[in-house]
Scaffold this active site. Structure first.
Site, mmCIF file in Angstrom:
data_model
loop_
_atom_site.group_PDB
_atom_site.id
_atom_site.type_symbol
_atom_site.label_atom_id
_atom_site.label_comp_id
_atom_site.label_asym_id
_atom_site.label_seq_id
_atom_site.Cartn_x
_atom_site.Cartn_y
_atom_site.Cartn_z
ATOM 1 N N GLY A 48 -0.352 3.133 -2.819
ATOM 2 C CA GLY A 48 0.768 3.557 -1.980
ATOM 3 C C GLY A 48 0.765 2.894 -0.620
ATOM 4 O O GLY A 48 1.815 2.477 -0.112
ATOM 5 N N CYS A 49 -0.406 2.763 -0.041
ATOM 6 C CA CYS A 49 -0.511 2.161 1.293
ATOM 7 C C CYS A 49 -0.204 0.670 1.248
ATOM 8 O O CYS A 49 0.408 0.120 2.168
ATOM 9 C CB CYS A 49 -1.891 2.422 1.881
#
Length: 157
Positions: A48-49
């Site tokens: 996600g990051c």
């Protein structure tokens, strides 16, 4: 938090060229020419990051007329350097290992992760006006599509 003054901070990080230095909110807003997108994320090189950082990277030319971008996580400066190099990131990444800025912005605390309650970084984004006022706060952000929402907000003025 919208409508309030952003909390001053001093954090070490890497600039868009990968050089290590200290950053303060005041310095990031210096000159009063542009807004700041300050985003807090859990960890370098996680799915996600990475998605979020690469979306900022890929849209930076569209964002820069309205705001510059800075990412903050608890990861070390060394981790940020590797993250930047691995994904050719083109904006500063700041290190907040003691979670001081995160706590001040409400980006550290209790959250639900994979169905269980944990304490950690709450993915969130703040758009700060050139005078230091928080004009938009995105809470519990979903990485995919987030940068588009920021662009819609910034270009609606």
């Amino acid at each position: 938090m919208e409508g309030t003054k952003a909390v001053e901070f001093q954090l070490t990080g890497i600039d868009e060229n990968g050089l290590e230095r200290d950053f303060t909110l005041s310095d990031l807003l210096k000159g009063g020419k542009n807004r700041l997108v300050l985003y807090f994320y859990p960890r370098d090189n996680t799915p996600g990051c990475t998605q979020e950082a690469c979306d900022f990277r890929d849209n930076l030319n569209r964002l820069l007329p309205y705001a510059h971008v800075v990412g903050v996580s608890a990861d070390s400066v060394e981790s940020h350097k590797k993250f930047k190099d691995r994904h050719a990131l083109n904006f500063p990444l700041l290190s907040d290992p003691q979670h001081k800025a995160m706590e001040a912005y409400g980006a550290w605390g209790q959250k639900i992760s994979y169905g269980k309650q944990t304490t950690g970084v709450i993915r969130s984004t703040f758009i700060i006006d050139s005078d230091g006022t928080i004009i938009k706060h995105y809470k519990a952000v979903k990485a995919k599509g987030h940068v588009e929402k920021i662009l819609e907000y910034l270009t609606a003025d």
